[in-house]
Design a protein around this motif. Structure first.
Motif, short mmCIF file in Angstrom:
data_model
loop_
_atom_site.label_atom_id
_atom_site.label_comp_id
_atom_site.label_asym_id
_atom_site.label_seq_id
_atom_site.Cartn_x
_atom_site.Cartn_y
_atom_site.Cartn_z
N CYS B 22 74.19 -21.17 26.00
CA CYS B 22 74.35 -22.50 25.38
C CYS B 22 73.12 -23.35 25.65
O CYS B 22 72.62 -24.04 24.76
CB CYS B 22 75.60 -23.15 25.94
SG CYS B 22 75.98 -24.74 25.26
N LEU B 23 72.61 -23.29 26.89
CA LEU B 23 71.45 -24.13 27.25
C LEU B 23 70.22 -23.75 26.43
O LEU B 23 69.49 -24.62 25.96
CB LEU B 23 71.18 -23.97 28.74
CG LEU B 23 70.10 -24.85 29.34
CD1 LEU B 23 70.57 -26.27 29.36
CD2 LEU B 23 69.78 -24.40 30.73
N ILE B 24 69.99 -22.44 26.25
CA ILE B 24 68.75 -22.02 25.57
C ILE B 24 68.93 -22.10 24.05
O ILE B 24 68.02 -22.55 23.35
CB ILE B 24 68.35 -20.61 26.01
CG1 ILE B 24 68.11 -20.59 27.51
CG2 ILE B 24 67.09 -20.17 25.32
CD1 ILE B 24 67.76 -19.25 28.05
N ALA B 25 70.09 -21.69 23.54
CA ALA B 25 70.24 -21.66 22.08
C ALA B 25 70.31 -23.06 21.49
O ALA B 25 69.86 -23.30 20.39
CB ALA B 25 71.49 -20.87 21.71
N ILE B 30 70.52 -32.55 23.06
CA ILE B 30 70.62 -32.85 24.49
C ILE B 30 72.07 -32.74 24.98
O ILE B 30 72.32 -32.24 26.08
CB ILE B 30 70.07 -34.27 24.76
CG1 ILE B 30 68.59 -34.30 24.46
CG2 ILE B 30 70.30 -34.67 26.17
CD1 ILE B 30 68.01 -35.65 24.66
N ILE B 31 73.04 -33.15 24.16
CA ILE B 31 74.43 -33.15 24.61
C ILE B 31 74.92 -31.71 24.82
O ILE B 31 75.58 -31.40 25.82
CB ILE B 31 75.30 -33.92 23.60
CG1 ILE B 31 74.91 -35.38 23.64
CG2 ILE B 31 76.75 -33.77 23.93
CD1 ILE B 31 75.62 -36.22 22.64
N MET B 32 74.55 -30.80 23.88
CA MET B 32 74.98 -29.41 24.08
C MET B 32 74.28 -28.77 25.28
O MET B 32 74.85 -27.91 25.95
CB MET B 32 74.70 -28.59 22.82
CG MET B 32 75.56 -28.96 21.64
SD MET B 32 77.31 -28.89 21.96
CE MET B 32 77.60 -27.15 21.87
N MET B 33 73.05 -29.22 25.59
CA MET B 33 72.40 -28.71 26.80
C MET B 33 73.17 -29.13 28.05
O MET B 33 73.37 -28.33 28.97
CB MET B 33 70.96 -29.25 26.89
CG MET B 33 69.99 -28.54 25.99
SD MET B 33 68.43 -29.39 25.90
CE MET B 33 67.71 -28.95 27.46
N ILE B 35 76.37 -29.70 28.17
CA ILE B 35 77.59 -28.89 28.20
C ILE B 35 77.29 -27.52 28.81
O ILE B 35 78.08 -26.98 29.61
CB ILE B 35 78.17 -28.78 26.78
CG1 ILE B 35 78.72 -30.14 26.35
CG2 ILE B 35 79.27 -27.75 26.72
CD1 ILE B 35 79.23 -30.17 24.95
N GLY B 36 76.13 -26.94 28.46
CA GLY B 36 75.76 -25.65 29.05
C GLY B 36 75.63 -25.74 30.56
O GLY B 36 76.05 -24.83 31.29
N ILE B 37 75.06 -26.85 31.06
CA ILE B 37 74.91 -27.01 32.51
C ILE B 37 76.29 -27.10 33.17
O ILE B 37 76.54 -26.53 34.24
CB ILE B 37 74.05 -28.24 32.81
CG1 ILE B 37 72.64 -27.99 32.34
CG2 ILE B 37 74.04 -28.55 34.27
CD1 ILE B 37 71.75 -29.18 32.44
N GLU B 38 77.24 -27.81 32.51
CA GLU B 38 78.59 -27.90 33.07
C GLU B 38 79.23 -26.51 33.17
O GLU B 38 79.87 -26.19 34.17
CB GLU B 38 79.48 -28.76 32.16
CG GLU B 38 79.07 -30.20 32.08
CD GLU B 38 78.97 -30.79 33.43
OE1 GLU B 38 79.94 -30.70 34.17
OE2 GLU B 38 77.90 -31.31 33.76
N SER B 91 68.51 -41.00 18.21
CA SER B 91 68.57 -39.55 18.01
C SER B 91 68.91 -38.88 19.33
O SER B 91 68.64 -39.43 20.40
CB SER B 91 67.23 -39.05 17.49
OG SER B 91 67.07 -37.70 17.79
N VAL B 92 69.53 -37.69 19.26
CA VAL B 92 69.72 -36.90 20.47
C VAL B 92 68.95 -35.58 20.35
O VAL B 92 69.23 -34.63 21.08
CB VAL B 92 71.20 -36.60 20.76
CG1 VAL B 92 71.92 -37.83 21.22
CG2 VAL B 92 71.87 -35.99 19.57
N ASP B 93 67.99 -35.52 19.44
CA ASP B 93 67.18 -34.31 19.27
C ASP B 93 66.05 -34.33 20.28
O ASP B 93 65.29 -35.28 20.36
CB ASP B 93 66.63 -34.30 17.84
CG ASP B 93 65.96 -32.99 17.51
OD1 ASP B 93 65.66 -32.24 18.46
OD2 ASP B 93 65.75 -32.72 16.32
N SER B 94 65.95 -33.27 21.09
CA SER B 94 64.96 -33.31 22.17
C SER B 94 63.54 -33.27 21.62
O SER B 94 62.61 -33.62 22.34
CB SER B 94 65.20 -32.15 23.13
OG SER B 94 65.19 -30.95 22.42
#
Lengths: 160, 102
Positions: B22-25, B30-33, B35-38, B91-94
């Motif tokens: 999840c973190l890499i894909a 940023i929000i999905m990153m 979630i991957g950390i969680e 925006s939340v686009d890194s």
């Protein structure tokens, strides 16, 4: 009986996590993740850790996930259905790295399986003694860390 | 122990791998990153609780509690940062947060 419940819960955790990482609506992903955390909390209860199970439900599913939900609803993210799912260039390196990690670990564990030790369930009294006697300083440090996080969040969130 | 430690560790590694995936894909969002950390932190908690049940010692459960406390501090700061960045760039686009480069 307990083994069967464990494997069913493990399947629930894996499927809910899989749905949450392939979902393009962030709110739906959070809901799937909360489902997975509830199943994980029951697994903790089966592993003789009732306090950790309770904290998982209260803090993780109850506080952190709801904080995520509030922030996502507060930001105006536009049309989430127009977000593109990650393309092949995004998930191919992720798949490669993840599968290498997973294969290496599973090979290691299956090659040297840990011997079965006699069961010696942890009581809540032991938990409390270890928490406040052995790791009492760590409890103080964690409380300071929470205070610093509060101050930092207030500083970042103020309006100019 | 209701199940062998091997099965617990394999379940924990599967969840951790999904978190890395999840973190890499989703590295554009940023929000999905977050979630991957969680997901990855939960896999680590599962490994700690499984170790505590295997060796019959309470230390693993105590560390699981510390990880939960650390995560709540980390998430509150990270979401405050997300709100701050969204207020600046909408925006939340890194990829949009590259002003240091220019």
């Amino acid at each position: 009986m307990e083994q069967v419940v464990f494997y069913i819960l493990a399947a629930v955790v894996l499927i809910a996590t899989l749905f949450s990482i392939t979902e393009k609506h962030a709110v739906h992903a959070i809901i799937y993740l909360a489902t997975s955390f509830f199943a994980l909390a029951v697994i903790f209860y089966l592993l003789n850790a009732p306090l950790v199970a309770v904290f998982e439900v209260i803090i993780y599913a109850g506080a952190i996930m709801v904080l995520f939900l509030f922030v996502i609803m507060m930001l105006e993210l536009g049309h989430p259905e127009k977000i593109l799912l990650p393309g092949v260039r995004d998930w191919a390196p992720a798949l490669l790295l993840g599968v290498v990690t997973l294969a290496a670990f599973i090979l290691l564990v299956l090659h040297h399986p840990p011997p079965a030790l006699p069961a010696n369930p942890v009581k809540i009294r032991d938990f409390a003694t270890v928490l406040f006697r052995k790791y009492g300083v760590a409890v103080e440090i964690v409380s300071m860390q929470l205070l610093f996080a509060l101050v930092g969040a207030l500083y970042l969130g103020r309006r100019k | 122990m209701i199940v062998p430690l091997t099965h617990l560790l394999i379940l924990s590694t599967l969840i951790f791998t999904m978190g890395i995936f999840c973190l890499i894909a989703w590295r554009k969002n940023i929000i999905m990153m977050l979630i991957g950390i969680e997901i990855m932190l939960n896999a680590v908690i599962l490994a700690f609780v499984g170790g505590a049940a295997y060796w019959g010692s309470a230390d693993g459960q105590v560390f699981a509690l510390f990880i939960i406390a650390m995560t709540s501090a980390e998430v509150s700061l990270a979401l405050a940062l997300v709100v701050y960045l969204h207020r600046r760039k909408k925006s939340v686009d890194s990829d949009d947060f590259s002003t240091l480069r220019e």
